[in-house]
Design a protein around this motif. Structure first.
Motif, PDB file in Angstrom:
ATOM      1  N   TYR A 145       5.885   0.096   0.667  1.00 56.71           N
ATOM      2  CA  TYR A 145       4.434   0.113   0.500  1.00 56.71           C
ATOM      3  C   TYR A 145       3.789  -0.499   1.736  1.00 56.71           C
ATOM      4  CZ  TYR A 145      -0.212  -0.257  -1.407  1.00 56.71           C
ATOM      5  OH  TYR A 145      -1.555  -0.113  -1.595  1.00 56.71           O
ATOM      6  N   HIS A 146       2.893   0.264   2.376  1.00 54.62           N
ATOM      7  CA  HIS A 146       2.188  -0.240   3.549  1.00 54.62           C
ATOM      8  C   HIS A 146       0.973  -1.073   3.136  1.00 54.62           C
ATOM      9  CE1 HIS A 146       4.507   1.806   6.587  1.00 54.62           C
ATOM     10  NE2 HIS A 146       4.319   2.980   5.997  1.00 54.62           N
ATOM     11  N   GLY A 150      -3.005  -6.192   0.706  1.00 51.04           N
ATOM     12  CA  GLY A 150      -4.328  -5.726   0.304  1.00 51.04           C
ATOM     13  C   GLY A 150      -4.498  -5.742  -1.203  1.00 51.04           C
ATOM     14  N   GLY A 151      -5.642  -5.271  -1.658  1.00 48.04           N
ATOM     15  CA  GLY A 151      -5.952  -5.318  -3.081  1.00 48.04           C
ATOM     16  C   GLY A 151      -4.980  -4.532  -3.939  1.00 48.04           C
ATOM     17  N   VAL A 152      -4.736  -3.264  -3.596  1.00 49.08           N
ATOM     18  CA  VAL A 152      -3.755  -2.467  -4.332  1.00 49.08           C
ATOM     19  C   VAL A 152      -2.351  -2.991  -4.044  1.00 49.08           C
ATOM     20  CG1 VAL A 152      -2.794  -0.162  -4.676  1.00 49.08           C
ATOM     21  CG2 VAL A 152      -5.240  -0.431  -4.309  1.00 49.08           C
ATOM     22  N   GLY A 153      -2.115  -3.386  -2.809  1.00 50.50           N
ATOM     23  CA  GLY A 153      -0.783  -3.822  -2.416  1.00 50.50           C
ATOM     24  C   GLY A 153      -0.265  -4.993  -3.226  1.00 50.50           C
ATOM     25  N   ILE A 168       9.648  -3.071  -0.615  1.00 55.83           N
ATOM     26  CA  ILE A 168       9.552  -3.473   0.783  1.00 55.83           C
ATOM     27  C   ILE A 168       8.102  -3.264   1.193  1.00 55.83           C
ATOM     28  CG2 ILE A 168      10.354  -3.083   3.139  1.00 55.83           C
ATOM     29  CD1 ILE A 168      12.793  -1.618   1.901  1.00 55.83           C
ATOM     30  N   GLY A 169       7.470  -4.294   1.714  1.00 51.53           N
ATOM     31  CA  GLY A 169       6.080  -4.179   2.120  1.00 51.53           C
ATOM     32  C   GLY A 169       5.909  -4.353   3.610  1.00 51.53           C
ATOM     33  N   ASP A 214       1.627   5.151   1.080  1.00 47.38           N
ATOM     34  CA  ASP A 214       0.950   4.912   2.355  1.00 47.38           C
ATOM     35  C   ASP A 214      -0.554   5.110   2.218  1.00 47.38           C
ATOM     36  OD1 ASP A 214       0.028   4.855   4.968  1.00 47.38           O
ATOM     37  OD2 ASP A 214       1.620   6.107   5.773  1.00 47.38           O
ATOM     38  N   GLY A 215      -1.290   4.003   2.214  1.00 49.44           N
ATOM     39  CA  GLY A 215      -2.741   4.073   2.185  1.00 49.44           C
ATOM     40  C   GLY A 215      -3.371   3.855   3.550  1.00 49.44           C
ATOM     41  N   VAL A 216      -2.537   3.767   4.587  1.00 52.21           N
ATOM     42  CA  VAL A 216      -3.032   3.508   5.938  1.00 52.21           C
ATOM     43  C   VAL A 216      -3.438   4.798   6.631  1.00 52.21           C
ATOM     44  CG1 VAL A 216      -2.456   2.559   8.202  1.00 52.21           C
ATOM     45  CG2 VAL A 216      -1.706   1.381   6.120  1.00 52.21           C
TER      46      VAL A 216
END
Length: 324
Positions: A145-146, A150-153, A168-169, A214-216
């Motif tokens: 997870y990228h 963050g909030g969702v992360g 794995i972040g 991937d939200g990036v």
């Protein structure tokens, strides 16, 4: 009259302005909510910038919590004063009031505060559809997870741990890596100092992962592909660094016959029934302590411009909320 943030043109944070507006009366099947807390999400910046076009002038914001203030004809499931929240629109949450179809509202359980509900609805529903529907994880899986701080992360870190999944972040600073680890990430990769794909291969004994969330967007697209197992799935669900464009589909073959999907929450909660199932699962996870929402930034409604500056400047962690 009441106050609401509105945009009359698209562009940077400064296009948002605080307007005086008359609260809309609820029509048949609708409920008007007096907001107590408003969620700030990255998708709001897409509406503001014009990346996701909306008719102008427009309100902004998709997520808020508060009390039922007025009820339209035919609404029987809510009463004046009920605590409710929404996280999938209608657009216009950056305001003292919003009018919402009753079927798109969730009743807030006693174990969840109004601030928690405002901060977790959209982010929580996003985490839920990613983990349980886009790629339904199972205990023992390892995922990437990228932007895990963050909030969702941070929700993904916790929920993955609750499901027996090794997450794995990635994050851009050592402080953000430490935060994500404290919230349940099994491994963190400092994206400003380490080669992400190489570290993922090291952690997975050369196998790669079956899914990358991937939200990036643009900056991590090819990196994400390099982290996948053959026939793995890249769920590209956001554009924080810009939209992914100009992709040669042949690259998917080269990377191992991998899959790419561009999911949106709206398609996973399109029906009232699907929305209710999702929000019930989110609130259950909060109520039993499986996940907690980290509200690390609070702003007054009039300071929405600063909230967007901080969000886009990567100065925030966890969730941000506005107080009307």
């Amino acid at each position: 009259m009441s106050q609401a943030i509105r945009i009359h043109q698209t562009g940077g944070p400064s296009v948002m302005q605080l307007d005086s507006v008359r609260p809309e009366e609820p029509g048949a099947g609708q409920v008007r909510i007096r907001h107590e807390a408003i969620g700030v999400n990255y998708i709001d910046t897409y509406h503001r910038s014009g990346l996701y076009p909306v008719p102008l002038p427009s309100g902004i914001g998709l997520e808020a919590a508060g009390h039922v203030d007025a009820i339209g004809d035919g609404v029987t499931q809510f009463a004046i004063g009920d605590r409710v929240a929404y996280g999938n629109g209608p657009i216009g949450a950056y305001a003292e009031f919003n009018t919402v179809a009753a079927g798109r509202l969730a009743r807030i359980p006693d174990a969840v505060s109004l601030e928690q509900a405002a901060a977790i609805m959209l982010k929580g529903m996003t985490a839920r559809y990613l983990l349980k529907e886009t790629y339904p994880v199972k205990a023992g899986d390892t995922v990437l997870y990228h932007a895990a701080a963050g909030g969702v992360g941070l929700l993904m870190c916790q929920w993955a741990r609750d499901l027996g999944v090794t997450l794995i972040g990635t994050a851009s600073t050592s402080e953000k890596c430490a935060l994500a680890l404290s919230m349940g990430a099994a491994h963190m990769i400092n994206s400003s100092q380490e080669n992400i794909a190489m570290r993922v291969r090291e952690i997975t004994d050369g196998q790669g992962v079956p899914v990358v969330y991937d939200g990036v967007g643009r900056d991590t697209f090819e990196i994400s592909l390099d982290c996948l197992q053959p026939r793995g799935l890249l769920a590209s669900f956001g554009n924080a660094s810009g939209a992914v464009t100009g992709v040669d589909l042949g690259i998917l073959t080269q990377k191992g016959s991998v899959y790419v999907t561009r999911p949106s929450l709206a398609h996973y909660v399109a029906s009232d029934r699907a929305l209710a199932a999702n929000t019930a699962d989110v609130f259950d996870a909060v109520a039993r302590g499986a996940v907690s929402i980290q509200i690390n930034q609070r702003y007054a409604l009039k300071d929405a411009v600063q909230a967007h500056i901080d969000l886009e400047g990567r100065k925030t962690t966890g969730a941000s909320i506005l107080a009307p």
